[in-house]
Scaffold this motif. Structure first.
Motif, PDB file in Angstrom:
ATOM      1  N   UNK A   1       0.860  -1.181   0.000  1.00 46.62           N
ATOM      2  CA  UNK A   1       0.000   0.000   0.000  1.00 46.62           C
ATOM      3  C   UNK A   1       0.896   1.231   0.000  1.00 46.62           C
ATOM      4  N   UNK A   2       0.560   2.211  -0.830  1.00 46.42           N
ATOM      5  CA  UNK A   2       1.361   3.435  -0.860  1.00 46.42           C
ATOM      6  C   UNK A   2       0.877   4.428   0.192  1.00 46.42           C
ATOM      7  N   UNK A   3       1.534   5.572   0.281  1.00 43.60           N
ATOM      8  CA  UNK A   3       1.233   6.574   1.307  1.00 43.60           C
ATOM      9  C   UNK A   3      -0.178   7.141   1.175  1.00 43.60           C
ATOM     10  N   UNK A   4      -0.756   7.066  -0.023  1.00 44.42           N
ATOM     11  CA  UNK A   4      -2.113   7.560  -0.239  1.00 44.42           C
ATOM     12  C   UNK A   4      -3.178   6.508   0.040  1.00 44.42           C
ATOM     13  N   UNK A   5      -2.755   5.300   0.426  1.00 39.54           N
ATOM     14  CA  UNK A   5      -3.707   4.235   0.731  1.00 39.54           C
ATOM     15  C   UNK A   5      -4.039   3.351  -0.449  1.00 39.54           C
ATOM     16  N   UNK A   6      -3.444   3.607  -1.623  1.00 39.07           N
ATOM     17  CA  UNK A   6      -3.692   2.778  -2.807  1.00 39.07           C
ATOM     18  C   UNK A   6      -2.949   1.448  -2.663  1.00 39.07           C
ATOM     19  N   UNK A   7      -3.660   0.345  -2.906  1.00 36.97           N
ATOM     20  CA  UNK A   7      -3.046  -0.973  -2.893  1.00 36.97           C
ATOM     21  C   UNK A   7      -2.506  -1.302  -4.273  1.00 36.97           C
ATOM     22  N   UNK A   8      -1.409  -2.050  -4.292  1.00 33.86           N
ATOM     23  CA  UNK A   8      -0.742  -2.452  -5.515  1.00 33.86           C
ATOM     24  C   UNK A   8      -0.427  -3.939  -5.462  1.00 33.86           C
ATOM     25  N   UNK A   9      -0.546  -4.600  -6.618  1.00 33.33           N
ATOM     26  CA  UNK A   9      -0.013  -5.938  -6.809  1.00 33.33           C
ATOM     27  C   UNK A   9       1.151  -5.769  -7.783  1.00 33.33           C
ATOM     28  N   UNK A  10       2.318  -6.157  -7.351  1.00 37.51           N
ATOM     29  CA  UNK A  10       3.526  -6.030  -8.165  1.00 37.51           C
ATOM     30  C   UNK A  10       4.011  -7.434  -8.464  1.00 37.51           C
ATOM     31  N   UNK A  11       4.289  -7.715  -9.724  1.00 39.32           N
ATOM     32  CA  UNK A  11       4.657  -9.072 -10.093  1.00 39.32           C
ATOM     33  C   UNK A  11       5.718  -9.048 -11.179  1.00 39.32           C
ATOM     34  N   UNK A  12       6.467 -10.119 -11.253  1.00 40.36           N
ATOM     35  CA  UNK A  12       7.496 -10.175 -12.273  1.00 40.36           C
ATOM     36  C   UNK A  12       8.403 -11.365 -12.130  1.00 40.36           C
ATOM     37  N   UNK A  13       9.617 -11.182 -12.660  1.00 40.97           N
ATOM     38  CA  UNK A  13      10.617 -12.235 -12.701  1.00 40.97           C
ATOM     39  C   UNK A  13      11.948 -11.699 -12.213  1.00 40.97           C
TER      40      UNK A  13
END
Length: 157
Positions: free
Chosen positions: A101-113
């Motif tokens: 979650x960022x400072x503004x409260x937005x959730x993120x899914x981060x994915x990769x290799x």
């Protein structure tokens, strides 16, 4: 094996990797990163490690510590899952997902290799990470905290 730098304690398992030892490296990395402790995490890397993380290059443990401290200050409630993709010799390829979650409260899914290369002493000397970010709602979260003991589940797709 060459004489290790005094600050580089060997970290088994050592290359060349087989399926079991590669999986152990992957789980150890997941567990370490989920501590959010930059100093602890940095000890798994050679003192002169080289990283590419997205579009940024990081060289050496000191830069790794600074990079991770800033990362986990910015990426709150960070929870990571890693999965072995493949391995050969002293290299391991990994798939991963993490949510934060960022400072503004937005959730993120981060994915990769990630592509990893190890020194003979079991420390990672090179890490290259390609990462994509997806905005998600809190209701879409699938990764909540660290993995429970005995949880061998795959990364959610």
């Amino acid at each position: 094996m060459s004489t290790p730098h005094p600050a580089e304690e060997p970290r088994p398992p050592f290359p060349p990797f087989d399926a079991e030892s590669a999986a152990k490296k992957v789980r150890a990395a997941e567990n370490a990163w989920n501590t959010h402790d930059p100093e602890k995490v940095s000890l798994a890397y050679t003192v002169d490690t080289v990283w590419r993380n997205r579009d940024r290059w990081v060289t050496g443990r000191e830069e790794v510590v600074a990079f991770l401290a800033a990362k986990w200050e910015r990426e709150r409630e960070y929870a990571l899952r890693k999965a072995l993709w493949t391995f050969a010799g002293n290299r391991i390829a990994v798939r991963f997902q993490y949510e934060c979650q960022d400072a503004d409260g937005q959730w993120w899914c981060c994915y990769g290799n990630e592509n990893w290369e190890f020194a003979e002493n079991g420390l990672m000397r090179r890490r290259e990470a390609s990462i994509n970010d997806l905005r998600i709602d809190a209701s879409e979260r699938r990764i909540h905290g660290t993995r429970a003991e005995g949880d061998e589940s795959e990364i959610p797709i």
